[in-house]
Design an enzyme around this catalytic site. Structure first.
Site, PDB file in Angstrom:
ATOM      1  N   ASP A 140       0.858  -1.220   0.028  1.00 48.51           N
ATOM      2  CA  ASP A 140       0.037   0.047  -0.242  1.00 48.51           C
ATOM      3  C   ASP A 140       0.805   1.364   0.026  1.00 48.51           C
ATOM      4  O   ASP A 140       0.632   2.191  -0.919  1.00 48.51           O
ATOM      5  CB  ASP A 140      -0.958   0.238   1.123  1.00 48.51           C
ATOM      6  CG  ASP A 140      -2.188   1.126   1.039  1.00 48.51           C
ATOM      7  OD1 ASP A 140      -2.500   1.193  -0.078  1.00 48.51           O
ATOM      8  OD2 ASP A 140      -2.157   2.154   1.983  1.00 48.51           O
ATOM      9  N   ASN A 161     -13.975  -0.123 -12.684  1.00 48.30           N
ATOM     10  CA  ASN A 161     -14.090   0.437 -11.491  1.00 48.30           C
ATOM     11  C   ASN A 161     -12.718   0.800 -10.735  1.00 48.30           C
ATOM     12  O   ASN A 161     -12.620   1.284  -9.699  1.00 48.30           O
ATOM     13  CB  ASN A 161     -14.915  -0.316 -10.187  1.00 48.30           C
ATOM     14  CG  ASN A 161     -14.308  -1.813  -9.728  1.00 48.30           C
ATOM     15  OD1 ASN A 161     -13.207  -2.065 -10.515  1.00 48.30           O
ATOM     16  ND2 ASN A 161     -14.942  -2.471  -9.081  1.00 48.30           N
ATOM     17  N   CYS A 197     -19.950  -4.958 -19.335  1.00 52.01           N
ATOM     18  CA  CYS A 197     -20.730  -4.544 -18.022  1.00 52.01           C
ATOM     19  C   CYS A 197     -20.066  -3.188 -17.762  1.00 52.01           C
ATOM     20  O   CYS A 197     -18.786  -3.252 -17.704  1.00 52.01           O
ATOM     21  CB  CYS A 197     -20.088  -5.713 -17.384  1.00 52.01           C
ATOM     22  SG  CYS A 197     -20.878  -5.209 -15.784  1.00 52.01           S
ATOM     23  N   CYS A 200     -20.591  -0.890 -12.545  1.00 57.08           N
ATOM     24  CA  CYS A 200     -20.050   0.000 -11.306  1.00 57.08           C
ATOM     25  C   CYS A 200     -20.196   1.489 -11.777  1.00 57.08           C
ATOM     26  O   CYS A 200     -20.377   2.374 -10.513  1.00 57.08           O
ATOM     27  CB  CYS A 200     -18.619  -0.345 -11.361  1.00 57.08           C
ATOM     28  SG  CYS A 200     -17.562  -0.337 -12.812  1.00 57.08           S
ATOM     29  N   CYS A 247     -15.683   2.228   1.369  1.00 57.61           N
ATOM     30  CA  CYS A 247     -16.869   2.102   0.967  1.00 57.61           C
ATOM     31  C   CYS A 247     -16.733   1.106  -0.356  1.00 57.61           C
ATOM     32  O   CYS A 247     -15.808   0.981  -0.793  1.00 57.61           O
ATOM     33  CB  CYS A 247     -17.215   3.434  -0.066  1.00 57.61           C
ATOM     34  SG  CYS A 247     -18.635   3.194  -1.304  1.00 57.61           S
ATOM     35  N   ASP A 248     -17.760   0.158  -0.398  1.00 59.79           N
ATOM     36  CA  ASP A 248     -17.559  -1.241  -1.394  1.00 59.79           C
ATOM     37  C   ASP A 248     -18.688  -0.904  -2.353  1.00 59.79           C
ATOM     38  O   ASP A 248     -18.671  -2.100  -3.251  1.00 59.79           O
ATOM     39  CB  ASP A 248     -17.690  -2.360  -0.468  1.00 59.79           C
ATOM     40  CG  ASP A 248     -16.237  -2.837   0.162  1.00 59.79           C
ATOM     41  OD1 ASP A 248     -15.472  -2.076  -0.049  1.00 59.79           O
ATOM     42  OD2 ASP A 248     -16.513  -3.379   1.287  1.00 59.79           O
ATOM     43  N   CYS A 254     -20.467  -5.585  -8.997  1.00 60.60           N
ATOM     44  CA  CYS A 254     -19.794  -6.263  -9.928  1.00 60.60           C
ATOM     45  C   CYS A 254     -19.850  -7.747  -9.780  1.00 60.60           C
ATOM     46  O   CYS A 254     -19.635  -8.378  -9.240  1.00 60.60           O
ATOM     47  CB  CYS A 254     -18.329  -6.009  -9.632  1.00 60.60           C
ATOM     48  SG  CYS A 254     -17.100  -6.878 -10.794  1.00 60.60           S
TER      49      CYS A 254
END
Ligand code: B12
Length: 388
Positions: A140, A161, A197, A200, A247-248, A254
């Site tokens: 990270d 996304n 698709c 998202c 947030c998810d 998806c």
């Protein structure tokens, strides 16, 4: 080294990483990431990261070539650790409003969990293969674009996304890397894409995904609730819903993410941390020491007490349970953080038209020592936000 010996070495390293606990292990060369620095700088130039002061062109420069960080690197080992994907959120009930925590943060702070695994992995690599100076690991915080590394290594593909999607675990995967001077056989990038698709993109309540693969961090609920230190823009507050940390939504919608089962590292399980849903009202009576005692070792420490209470106020304003009004009135009277009092005004304005709430707001508008709080209280009274 012969091709066979190289393949054997690569498979030995892969098996080692799996044995240590990583769910996914792939390899890429340490060659520069052509075009990546320009891509990131362009996004910075467009203001998409204007709210993240540490996200700089210098960072993008480093990310473009891992040898700027580890000059002798030959290969990058791209690692994935799966995290919980279930939908075990407890809904708010009357009198018990609850806030949601993004899944990656349900257990212990993943930075620590993944760093520990990565360090063990590196220690093993050093023991078996030597090369003490040229085994470096990150999760990270390094100046790398980890998704670009993972995509080139074939760990998964970059979705619309902007998340790294894997065939095995969807995007419910944390990423880490080890740079090494071992000459490892690169894996091929995954050929999959999101196809037609694009669920998202319109799912994001704040329109933080203006185009496929482009994220506007200034609008992203994850950045607003985790990274932002000051006030959350008023226009965005109603769109945050009950998310209080991360947030998810763009991952939840998806289709690749549905029904993914994984062996999760025990420290990432909800029982080891704060879990999916947090009762909001008790948060306001936690002293700083009690806050630390409750959230120590979890990712939620990043927002500190002030940030989490700010987010809790926004969630309370959106949940709009009148049971929160007395607590918010007490916050206006007693809370030392002006940021929290400011957001408490907003929440109170949205929740209650009761005499008590109006009095508390009027008092704050007149006599709060902080200008922002006075202004917020006035707005909450004047703009008709108090339901009448
Ligand atoms: C800054 C940051 C954020 C910011 C901005 C996110 C963003 N999309 O840029 C904020 C705070 C909003 C954020 C949110 C989240 N984050 Co974050 N974040 C980071 C961080 C530190 C840097 C990301 C970065 O460099 N962004 C710059 C953009 C340009 O890169 P990118 O979007 O990551 O990836 C793009 C490029 O790789 C490009 N690309 C790929 N290959 C190539 C090749 C070439 C040649 C080119 C030109 C481009 C290109 O396409 C990608 C899609 O846009 C990384 C860790 C790291 N050091 O990488 C974690 C990281 C991306 N975050 C992570 C997570 C888990 C999240 C959240 C899911 C947390 C949450 N639930 O709230 C959300 C997801 C939001 C989203 N849809 O992206 C994980 C992602 C894991 C995964 N499977 O994708 C990471 C990798 C941390 C980790 N070690 O696991 N994050």
């Amino acid at each position: 080294m012969s091709t066979i010996a190289r393949q054997a070495l690569t498979e030995e390293v892969r098996a080692l990483a799996h044995a240590i606990g990583f769910n996914l292990v792939r390899f890429t060369s340490a060659l520069p990431f052509a075009g990546l620095e320009q891509d990131v700088c362009q996004r910075i130039g467009q203001g998409l990261y204007a709210n993240l002061p540490w996200f700089t062109p210098e960072r993008a420069y480093m990310a473009g070539d891992i040898r700027r960080i580890v000059p002798p690197a030959q290969s990058i080992i791209s690692l994935g650790l799966a995290y919980p994907s279930g939908n075990t959120y407890l809904p708010s009930t009357p009198g018990v409003p609850r806030g949601r925590v993004a899944r990656y943060a349900w257990g212990r702070d993943y930075h620590r969990v993944v760093r520990r695994l990565t360090q063990r992995f590196i220690a093993e690599l050093r023991q078996r293969f030597g090369h003490k100076e040229a085994q470096r690991g990150w999760v990270d915080t390094a100046r790398l674009v980890e998704r670009a590394v993972a995509a080139r290594a074939g760990l998964g593909w970059v979705g619309k996304n902007s998340c790294l999607l894997t065939s095995e675990y969807g995007s419910w995967v944390l990423l880490a890397e080890v740079a090494t001077d071992l000459d490892l056989e690169p894996d091929a990038p995954v050929r999959k894409t999101c196809g037609r698709c694009a669920r998202c993109l319109p799912s994001c309540p704040t329109n933080a995904l203006p185009a496929p693969g482009v994220l506007d961090a200034t609008q992203c609920i994850s950045a607003l609730t985790i990274e932002a230190r000051g006030a959350i823009p008023r226009t965005l507050r109603p769109k945050i819903g009950d998310w209080i940390f991360g947030c998810d939504i763009c991952q939840e919608v998806c289709p690749v993410n549905r029904g993914k089962e994984a062996k999760i590292h025990p420290d990432l399980l909800p029982e080891r941390g704060c879990g999916p849903s947090i009762e909001l009202l008790p948060l306001f009576s936690l002293s700083p020491a009690a806050f630390t005692a409750q959230f120590q070792g979890t990712s939620l420490m990043r927002t500190r007490r002030e940030g989490l209470l700010r987010n809790a106020c926004v969630a309370l304003g959106n949940i709009a349970d009148p049971a929160a009004a007395p607590v918010l009135c007490t916050v206006l009277a007693q809370e030392t953080s002006a940021l929290v009092r400011e957001h408490a005004c907003w929440a109170l304005g949205r929740i209650s038209s009761e005499q008590l709430a109006r009095q508390a707001l009027a008092h704050a508008a007149r006599s709060d020592p902080d200008l922002c709080v006075r202004q917020e209280a006035e707005l909450s009274l004047d703009l008709g936000e108090v339901h009448s």
